[in-house]
Design an enzyme around this catalytic site. Structure first.
Site, PDB file in Angstrom:
ATOM      1  N   ASP A  55      37.356  38.389  46.405  1.00 22.47           N
ATOM      2  CA  ASP A  55      35.980  37.973  46.659  1.00 22.47           C
ATOM      3  C   ASP A  55      35.850  37.841  48.173  1.00 22.47           C
ATOM      4  OD1 ASP A  55      33.372  37.168  46.534  1.00 22.47           O
ATOM      5  OD2 ASP A  55      33.688  35.595  45.047  1.00 22.47           O
TER       6      ASP A  55
HETATM    7  C1  BGC Z   1      30.302  36.373  45.709  1.00 19.61           C
HETATM    8  C2  BGC Z   1      30.539  37.674  44.968  1.00 19.61           C
HETATM    9  C3  BGC Z   1      29.878  38.805  45.711  1.00 19.61           C
HETATM   10  C4  BGC Z   1      30.415  38.851  47.114  1.00 19.61           C
HETATM   11  C5  BGC Z   1      29.814  39.942  47.945  1.00 19.61           C
HETATM   12  C6  BGC Z   1      30.672  36.464  47.161  1.00 19.61           C
HETATM   13  O1  BGC Z   1      30.246  35.336  47.853  1.00 19.61           O
HETATM   14  O2  BGC Z   1      31.043  35.343  45.101  1.00 19.61           O
HETATM   15  O3  BGC Z   1      30.039  37.588  43.670  1.00 19.61           O
HETATM   16  O4  BGC Z   1      30.091  40.003  45.039  1.00 19.61           O
HETATM   17  O5  BGC Z   1      30.140  37.614  47.749  1.00 19.61           O
HETATM   18  O6  BGC Z   1      28.496  39.667  48.217  1.00 19.61           O
END
Ligand code: BGC
Length: 751
Positions: A229
Site C-alpha cells: 500500500d
Molecule cells: C490506500 C489504497 C490506495 C492507495 C493508492 C492508499 O492510501 O489505502 O487503497 O490504493 O493509497 O492511492
C-alpha cells in the site's frame, strides 16, 4: 518479453529499481532491454487516473471517468454476473487509458460500522466478500488488465492504520479475515495483491513472510506480484525477503540503494531480488503483450452504473405497500441529496465523475424542497418550507444520509448517527405527512430512530453517479428492488460485537469478538437488530419449497448438491436472493450458529417457479484447526438452512458428514480424559482407568452412594480430568503414566 533473459542482462541497480515505483503511479521502464513503463491507478469502482503531480489522497484531480456504485452497494446485489460486467467495463476503461493494473477490489471485513472506509468494502461476511471480489477480478482481467486485491490483511479501521497491530487468534484470522481474500485469490488469480499498512499480531503485513509467502504463495498458489500500500514499507529489505515485490509509490531511490547494498554485503541473496523482478516483469509483459483497442464508453458505462445500482439498492421497509409510487401521485422530493446526491466516498477511490444523474433530474417537474444543509445546523426556514410542501402533497420522499465529512478514508466515525438536522427534518415531515418515504445515501449503517415514523426506507448506499436515476426507477416501480443487506444494521452502535475493542489504544486493537463478527454475533446472542444481514424487500413475493439434498450422508471429500423451488407469487417480475447457511451441530469446535456458504440470485416472472441448485464442498462445513494447520470438517450432523435473509430461514434439512481423518488430538499428560474417550481407537484403553477412577470416587451400587454422587456427576468429573490426575487418584507406579501416554500415542498412530 523474454523475462529470464532480461533479468540476466539487467544490472543490480536496474533490478533494485524495478522494485519501487517511478513516481506515484508508474513503474520504471528499462528501455535498453525493452521493458516498457506501465501505470497503475485507483479503483476500485471507477478509474482514478491521475496525470502529472499525482498524489494518492484524492487532492489532485484525476481524469474524467465514470463513477460506478461503491462496494458497500454492489455487494448487496449478491450478483456475480453483474460484478463481472462491472469489472469488464473498468477493464475496458483501463485499456482505453493505458492503465496496466487497477487497484482493488478491497475485501476487508466490516468489523465495525465505524470504519471510515466501509463504503469501499463489501461485507461483514467473508464468503460474500470473496465471491464479489472474484467476479470483479475476473471481469477486469478478462480485458488483460490486472487487479490488486487489497488490503492484505486485517486492515479493518483507519485509526492508526499505518502502525496499529490487529491482534487475533489463528481461527479468527483464517476463518474471517483471510477467508475474504482466499477463494478470490485462489480462483480468480488477481495479478497483484496489495499488502496493508497495519501490523498483525505485532508484525507488519509488509514484512510478514508467513503472510506474503507461506500463506499467499505456498498455500494459496498466488503467482503475481505483491505491491505495498502507498507508504506501507517499514524496512525494505525485510519486506523483500518476506515476499513484498514492489514498493509503491517511489522511494526517491533510497530503498533501491538499500537493496543494492544488502546484495553487495551479502545480507540479501540476489536470487530473492531476481524472483521479485521476475514476478513484476511477467505482469508487465502480460499487459504490454495484450494491449486492446478500447474506447472509454462514457454513456454506455453510465447506463451500466445505473443498472448496477438499481440491482443493488435495498428496500429496507415498505409499510402498507406505499412503494412503488403511482406515476401521477402528488409527490415532493425533499433534501439536498435529491438534487446533489452523495454517491461516492472520499480518499483514494474518489472519481472525477463526468456527469451525475440526480433524482430531481430523473423526475422532471416534481416539487422540491431542500430541507437541510450539510452543516448539521437546524435551518428553520428550510425546515418550514419542507414541512409546508409535505403538507400540500400526497407523499413526501426525503433524500437523506451521511455528508462527505462523516465518513472517508483516513479516519473512522465516532458514532453511528445521522446528522441531527436531518433526523429532525424526517421527524417534522413525518408528523404532517403519513406517507413519508426515506431514501438513504450512506456508506455504512446508521442508527434509525425514526424508523416507525416513516412508511418506507430505500437504502441506496453510495450508489455511483447514476444513483438518482436508479432511485427514481425503484420508487416508481420501473424496477423492482432486489438487493439484500451485505451487513447487519444493529439497533445501536453499542450492540456491535467490536464495540468494546474498536479502535483500540492506537498501538494494538484486539479482535476479542473472535469469529463472532456481524450476524455471527447477533445470531449467537439472539439480539434484536434493526435490519439483519441478508434482509431486503421486493414489490413481489416469493415462496420457497421442496428443499432436497443430493445425499443424506456424505464423506468430507464429496460435493453436496442442494436444490429447491422458488416461485414468484406476486404480480410483478422480480429477483430473489436465495441464501444458504450451514449450521454445525457436531459440537466439536466453537462455531457460529450458522454461516453463509452459498447464494443464488434468481429472476422470476409473476407466477414463475424455478429450480435453484447450489453446491457445497468440504470447506462449507469446515473450521480451521490451528493444531493441524488445516481445515477440518468434523464427523456428525450439519444443517442446511435456506432462507430469504439470515433471520428468515424458510427451509432446513440435515446432512451427516464422515470425516476422512480423525480430529487432531495432542496426547500428553495434560490431555483431558473426555477427549480420549471420544476416539474409538483410544476409548478401550482409557475405559479401564475410567472404571477405576469411578470406584476411587466412591461410586458403588449402594443406594446411599448413588444419592450422594450420581453416575452422571462422576462421569462429568472424569471426562474433565487431565490424564496426569490418574497419578493422584489411582496412585500410579513411577513410569506408569508415561507408559500410558506412549501407549495411547501409538494406538492413535496405528488407527
Ligand atoms: C490506500 C489504497 C490506495 C492507495 C493508492 C492508499 O492510501 O489505502 O487503497 O490504493 O493509497 O492511492
Amino acid at each position: 518479453m523474454d523475462v529470464k533473459r532480461i533479468i540476466n542482462e539487467m544490472t543490480l541497480e536496474e533490478k533494485a529499481g524495478m522494485c519501487s515505483g517511478k513516481d506515484s503511479w508508474r513503474l520504471k521502464s528499462v528501455e535498453r532491454l525493452g521493458v516498457p513503463e506501465v501505470m497503475v491507478s485507483d479503483g476500485p469502482h471507477g478509474l482514478r487516473k491521475q496525470m502529472e503531480k499525482g498524489d494518492h489522497l484524492g487532492m489532485n484531480d484525476s481524469i474524467r471517468a465514470v463513477c460506478f456504485p461503491t462496494a458497500c452497494a454492489t455487494a448487496c446485489s449478491f450478483d456475480r454476473e453483474l460484478l463481472h460486467r462491472l469489472g469488464e467495463a473498468i477493464g475496458e476503461e483501463c485499456q482505453a487509458e493505458n492503465v496496466s493494473v487497477i487497484l482493488g477490489p478491497a475485501v476487508n471485513i466490516k468489523r465495525s460500522p465505524l470504519c471510515g472506509r466501509n463504503f469501499e468494502y463489501f461485507s461483514e461476511d467473508p464468503y460474500l466478500a470473496s465471491e464479489m471480489a472474484k467476479s470483479h477480478i475476473c471481469g477486469v482481467q478478462s480485458k488483460h488488465v490486472g487487479t490488486s486485491i487489497k488490503h492484505f490483511a486485517a486492515n479493518n479501521q483507519e485509526y492508526r492504520r499505518m502502525s496499529c497491530s490487529s491482534e487475533m487468534d489463528e481461527r479468527t484470522l483464517r476463518e474471517i479475515y483471510l477467508a475474504a481474500f482466499e477463494s478470490a485469490i485462489k480462483e480468480a488469480k488477481p495479478w497483484t495483491v496489495m499488502c496493508s499498512y497495519n501490523r498483525i499480531n505485532g508484525e507488519y503485513a509488509s514484512e510478514s513472510h508467513r503472510l506474503l509467502t507461506e500463506i499467499l504463495r505456498e498455500e494459496w498458489g498466488f503467482d503475481g506480484y505483491v505491491m505495498s500500500d502507498w507508504g506501507a514499507v517499514a524496512d525494505r529489505v525485510t519486506g523483500l525477503k518476506a515476499g513484498l515485490d514492489l514498493e509503491m509509490p517511489a522511494s526517491g531511490g533510497l530503498t533501491d540503494a538499500e537493496i543494492v547494498e544488502a546484495v553487495r554485503n551479502g545480507s540479501l541473496e540476489e536470487s530473492v531480488l531476481d524472483q521479485a523482478v521476475e514476478r513484476i516483469l511477467k505482469k508487465i509483459a502480460a499487459y504490454a503483450e495484450n494491449r486492446q483497442k478500447a474506447e472509454f464508453a462514457f454513456e454506455r458505462h453510465h447506463e451500466l452504473a445505473r443498472e448496477i445500482e438499481t440491482e443493488s439498492a435495498v428496500l429496507l421497509r415498505n409499510e402498507d405497500g406505499i412503494l412503488p409510487l403511482k406515476e401521477d401521485a402528488k409527490a415532493v422530493f425533499i433534501g439536498l441529496f435529491a438534487k446533489e446526491p452523495r454517491y461516492q466516498g472520499g480518499g483514494s477511490s474518489h472519481i472525477n465523475s463526468y456527469r451525475t444523474g440526480s433524482a430531481l433530474e430523473a423526475k422532471p417537474g416534481v416539487r422540491y424542497a431542500q430541507g437541510y444543509t450539510l452543516e448539521d445546523q437546524p435551518n428553520e426556514a428550510l425546515l418550514a418550507e419542507a414541512v409546508q410542501a409535505a403538507k400540500e402533497s400526497e407523499v413526501a420522499v426525503i433524500f437523506a444520509g451521511l455528508p462527505d465529512a462523516f465518513e472517508s478514508e483516513g479516519y473512522d466515525r465516532s458514532h453511528m448517527r445521522m446528522p441531527e438536522n436531518q433526523n429532525e427534518l424526517i421527524r417534522r415531515v413525518a408528523e404532517v405527512q403519513p406517507n413519508t418515504v426515506v431514501v438513504l445515501h450512506n456508506g455504512s449503517p446508521i442508527e434509525i430512530p425514526w424508523e416507525n415514523d416513516v412508511k418506507a426506507i430505500l437504502e441506496m448506499y453510495l450508489g455511483g453517479q447514476a444513483v438518482g436515476e436508479a432511485a427514481v426507477a425503484l420508487l416508481y416501480g420501473k424496477a423492482n428492488p432486489s438487493g439484500k443487506l451485505a451487513e447487519t444494521f444493529p439497533m445501536r452502535l453499542e450492540d456491535n460485537p467490536s464495540y468494546l475493542n474498536f479502535p483500540g489504544d492506537g498501538k494494538t486493537v484486539t479482535y476479542a469478538e473472535g469469529l463472532f463478527v456481524g450476524y455471527r454475533y447477533y445470531d449467537a446472542k439472539k439480539m434484536a437488530v434493526r435490519y439483519p444481514f441478508g434482509h431486503g424487500l421486493s414489490y413481489t413475493t416469493f415462496t420457497y419449497r421442496d428443499l432436497k439434498l443430493s445425499r443424506k450422508t456424505i464423506q468430507d471429500t464429496d460435493t453436496l448438491t442442494v436444490t429447491l423451488q422458488v416461485k414468484n407469487t406476486g404480480k410483478m417480475a422480480g429477483k430473489e436472493i436465495v441464501q444458504l447457511y450451514v449450521a454445525d451441530h457436531t459440537k466439536t469446535a466453537v462455531r457460529p450458529e450458522k454461516e453463509l456458504r452459498n447464494f443464488v440470485k434468481v429472476a422470476l416472472e409473476p407466477g414463475e417457479e424455478k429450480t435453484i441448485e447450489m453446491t457445497l464442498t468440504k470447506r462449507a462445513f469446515a473450521w480451521y484447526d490451528p493444531e493441524r494447520k488445516d481445515w477440518y470438517a468434523s464427523s456428525g450432523e450439519y444443517e442446511i438452512l435456506v432462507g430469504s435473509s439470515s433471520a428468515k430461514i424458510l427451509l432446513r434439512e440435515c446432512v451427516e458428514i464422515t470425516a476422512s481423518r480423525a480430529p487432531s488430538l495432542r496426547i500428553d499428560s495434560n490431555t483431558p480424559i473426555g477427549d480420549l474417550l471420544k476416539d474409538p481407537a483410544l476409548a478401550p484403553i482409557i475405559a479401564e482407568y475410567q472404571k477405576k477412577i469411578a470406584e476411587a470416587f466412591g461410586q458403588s451400587d449402594s443406594e446411599a452412594s448413588k444419592e450422594a454422587i450420581s453416575e452422571e456427576m462422576t462421569y462429568q468429573m472424569i471426562v474433565n480430568l487431565p490424564l496426569r490426575s490418574l497419578r493422584s487418584f489411582l496412585q500410579l507406579q513411577p513410569g506408569e503414566l508415561e507408559a500410558l501416554v506412549k501407549r495411547l500415542q501409538e494406538a492413535r498412530k496405528e488407527a
